[in-house]
Design a protein around this motif. Structure first.
Motif, mmCIF file in Angstrom:
data_model
loop_
_atom_site.group_PDB
_atom_site.id
_atom_site.type_symbol
_atom_site.label_atom_id
_atom_site.label_comp_id
_atom_site.label_asym_id
_atom_site.label_seq_id
_atom_site.Cartn_x
_atom_site.Cartn_y
_atom_site.Cartn_z
ATOM 1 N N PRO A 18 -32.962 19.271 0.107
ATOM 2 C CA PRO A 18 -31.856 19.982 0.277
ATOM 3 C C PRO A 18 -30.512 19.449 1.263
ATOM 4 O O PRO A 18 -30.593 18.577 1.972
ATOM 5 N N ALA A 19 -30.141 19.485 -0.399
ATOM 6 C CA ALA A 19 -28.879 18.320 -0.320
ATOM 7 C C ALA A 19 -28.062 19.035 0.771
ATOM 8 O O ALA A 19 -27.314 17.568 1.460
ATOM 9 N N TYR A 20 -27.455 19.469 0.638
ATOM 10 C CA TYR A 20 -26.070 19.891 1.848
ATOM 11 C C TYR A 20 -26.195 19.570 3.237
ATOM 12 O O TYR A 20 -25.527 19.445 3.687
ATOM 13 N N ALA A 55 -29.836 24.295 -2.261
ATOM 14 C CA ALA A 55 -31.092 23.543 -2.233
ATOM 15 C C ALA A 55 -31.380 23.912 -1.184
ATOM 16 O O ALA A 55 -30.808 23.204 -0.280
ATOM 17 N N ILE A 67 -24.369 17.247 5.212
ATOM 18 C CA ILE A 67 -24.297 16.693 6.474
ATOM 19 C C ILE A 67 -24.372 16.144 7.646
ATOM 20 O O ILE A 67 -23.549 14.911 8.241
ATOM 21 N N ALA A 122 -16.345 18.976 6.142
ATOM 22 C CA ALA A 122 -16.915 19.539 5.327
ATOM 23 C C ALA A 122 -16.065 20.933 5.152
ATOM 24 O O ALA A 122 -16.826 21.501 3.329
ATOM 25 N N PRO A 141 -27.445 20.438 10.134
ATOM 26 C CA PRO A 141 -27.820 22.076 10.342
ATOM 27 C C PRO A 141 -29.707 21.605 9.445
ATOM 28 O O PRO A 141 -30.621 21.128 9.492
ATOM 29 N N MET A 147 -16.127 28.060 8.590
ATOM 30 C CA MET A 147 -17.237 26.685 8.701
ATOM 31 C C MET A 147 -17.193 26.765 10.928
ATOM 32 O O MET A 147 -17.623 26.651 10.969
ATOM 33 N N LEU A 161 -17.819 19.504 10.798
ATOM 34 C CA LEU A 161 -17.025 20.923 10.641
ATOM 35 C C LEU A 161 -16.125 20.911 9.708
ATOM 36 O O LEU A 161 -15.649 21.738 8.495
ATOM 37 N N GLU A 171 -24.787 25.826 13.774
ATOM 38 C CA GLU A 171 -24.292 25.711 15.100
ATOM 39 C C GLU A 171 -25.485 27.000 15.512
ATOM 40 O O GLU A 171 -25.762 26.840 17.018
ATOM 41 N N LEU A 225 -22.126 20.897 16.684
ATOM 42 C CA LEU A 225 -21.957 19.968 15.805
ATOM 43 C C LEU A 225 -19.984 19.550 15.664
ATOM 44 O O LEU A 225 -19.467 20.036 16.371
#
Ligand SMILES: Cc1ncc(COP(=O)(O)O)c(C=O)c1O
Ligand SMILES: Cc1ncc(COP(=O)(O)O)c(C=O)c1O
Ligand SMILES: [Mg+2]
Ligand SMILES: [Mg+2]
Ligand SMILES: [Mg+2]
Ligand SMILES: [Mg+2]
Lengths: 361, 361
Positions: free
Chosen positions: A240-242, B200, A246, A22, A199, B26, A19, B38, A14
């Motif tokens: 799948p919120a997170y 989630a 991303i 995040a 992800p 991360m 990253l 990843e 990614l």
């Protein structure tokens, strides 16, 4: 901290700046005092995240207004069932078999109706894309199905099949957002995001509105109905919120990189470095016919299994990860998705040259 | 950075130290040179993550060897279909209706066989748990289904129903890991992790091995078969890898906190602070009969909708987030999961006292 060059076919590399963002936002997203992982999916802050993600994806892919964008769970594999359960009104569908993933989708569809294999490249280990200009498409076919980029075998449809007017459904898991696409040519475009977009745990389905109906096969679970998710803007249940967050960051990154046109140029340049070397190497060779080569997944072999294993091992020691080919084909495979920097491919080729010099007598 | 007190019913507060570790790792997990996002799910590093997570969960819950632990996608809602599709051999199942989630599961099961509601507390807005000591369980029932903790209504089964020998299936989404549990009393325990366990996008299913069979209802999608996931140790396809990694960190945190016995004490102490205040308050009152009160979700009202709205608004301004009750019941709800510190509840009660002083004439 030192980052490796990660050639994994998925989950995959990614963008580093995604990253980093995040990580920085992990305990407090944008002054909310909480992580995105902790946010109610019905909160204002999260609504903005998912809506912005959708909007940016629509911009990037130029998605027409009569298409819905759904963020779902279950991976691409769950779509293998959702597609026939939702689209097989006549219980007929035509599949083009260009690899394991297309084959799995085909087998799943056979549970639900008359799924027919109308073309295949299995005769040559899926090393090419069959001619799909004049296939025997069933008059009653609800759709024609392709796996547009074949992750394992490294082939890609450069021309879409002639579906003779039938709806085209495409699994784009491993070429998602790698180049511009004319969405209007498809009924459904979908993919797991874990290669080019984000992800694992999110699948994005882009589907023409007229294909979203109440009329699904008997016994279709509520969670497997496109209409439920479309009517609820992907918030029928907890998304799948997170992962979606991303993906949203990756969309912003792609826009900053210049969008899909720029990514295509970038990806062509990157892939050419590797393919050009393969074509003149005396040790390594690509396994796919030239005209069907994927920009994303590049399988290659030495022709000697022991030497392949030696290469993979030495490459790993030198910081090139996940170069082993899929267990079903052996050899090597370099997946060079959007987030793989050119530098990664250049260094890989340098390493291959060195290996070649050392190992060709 | 300032963290709020987050009373969301889910997704919900996570342990701060888990988030800090995730942020620190991360870009480079444990010297691998890559983010867990990843990582190939077939890599050694990821195998260790998922296997350790499973082992720690087995330790925490003392899961017997003849139970499988599955990490799946689709949320709890997808289990509403998976359960009947996999377990309804006789096509009969008995449901105890203690709230919206039980009801949704029941309705979904009706698509697949004779699902019967054998008890319900709907007559009093689900404010209690019905007597389940001598229900009319069908001789052919494949299972008896409960929602053990009712997120919306704030009730919890303190005694498991007498299933008359039939398999017990429990949705524990909102009480997962909040106290010790005797797994051997259940056939299936499952929950979405987004309340007490992680982000989630992961659902954990703990299922007795004899219930995992090839014999599923016709048309069950491959991805909805427990056997496929059990046979492949949750790696049939790409799992929600990052979410599982966070769950694993929460398991480690729970072990460090002393395990589920310690968590129960902690949760009882925390809940008592709020319930004791509610019981003596002249302004606020709980909505659930005392003996069925949840330790996790605490709904309360003033009896005046405008005052409720004023409270929620002022609480938010003071850093207490997500106190609004579920849209289907109104009033307030404080979800005080494992990761909510005692301090959060103490400060909330202080705030409620102040509000009461200001608003009771
Ligand atoms: C083209 C393609 N389709 C489908 C899949 C399966 O995806 P998932 O693991 O999300 O089910 C993959 C996975 O690698 C893939 O490459
Ligand atoms: C007890 C219970 N069961 C099921 C669900 C539905 O979960 P999901 O959103 O993961 O489908 C919820 C969600 O809040 C819940 O509280
Ligand atoms: Mg393939
Ligand atoms: Mg060559
Ligand atoms: Mg409920
Ligand atoms: Mg009171």
């Amino acid at each position: 901290m030192s980052r490796v060059f990660n050639f994994s076919a998925g989950p995959a590399v990614l963008p580093e700046e995604v990253l980093k963002e995040a990580a920085a936002e992990m305990l407090d997203y944008n002054g909310t005092g909480m992580s995105v992982m902790e946010m109610s999916h019905r909160s204002k802050a999260y609504q903005e995240i998912i809506q912005t993600a959708e909007k940016d994806l629509r911009d990037l892919m130029n998605i027409p207004d009569n298409y819905k964008v759904l963020f779902l769970q279950g991976g691409a594999s769950q779509q293998f069932a959702m597609i026939p359960m939702n689209l097989m009104k006549n219980k007929v569908a035509d599949y083009i078999i260009t690899g394991q993933w297309a084959k799995k989708a085909f087998k799943e569809a056979q549970m639900y109706g008359k799924a027919r294999a109308v073309a295949s490249s299995e005769d040559k280990t899926f090393s090419y894309i069959p001619d799909c200009s004049d296939l025997d498409i069933d008059d009653d076919a609800d759709y024609v199905y392709i796996c547009e980029n074949n992750t394992i075998y490294g082939t890609k449809f450069k021309t879409l099949p002639n579906t003779k007017g039938k709806t085209l459904v495409a699994d784009v898991s491993s070429c998602f957002l790698s180049e511009p696409v004319d969405v209007s040519k498809y009924g459904v475009i979908y993919g797991g995001v874990q290669k080019n977009v984000g992800p694992a745990g999110v699948v994005i389905v882009i589907i023409r509105e007229d294909l979203i109906t109440e009329d699904t096969l008997d016994g279709t679970p509520t969670m497997l109905k496109y209409k439920i998710h479309a009517d609820n803007d992907s918030l029928y249940n907890t998304p799948p919120a997170y992962g979606i967050y991303i993906c949203g960051k990756v969309f912003k990154w792609l826009k900053k990189m210049g969008g899909l046109g720029a990514m295509k140029e970038h990806n062509e340049k990157k892939a050419a470095i590797l393919y050009d070397y393969l074509d003149q190497s005396k040790l390594f060779k690509g396994t796919v016919v030239k005209e069907d080569r994927s920009l994303m997944n590049v399988p290659f072999v030495t022709g000697d299994e022991e030497l392949d294993a030696k290469f993979v091992k030495e490459a790993k020691a030198a910081g090139f990860e996940n170069l082993k080919g899929h267990r079903s084909v052996g050899g090597m495979r370099a997946s060079i998705y959007n987030a793989m920097p050119i530098e990664g491919v250049e260094k890989l080729v340098d390493f291959m040259k060195k290996f070649e010099a050392e190992n060709v007598k």
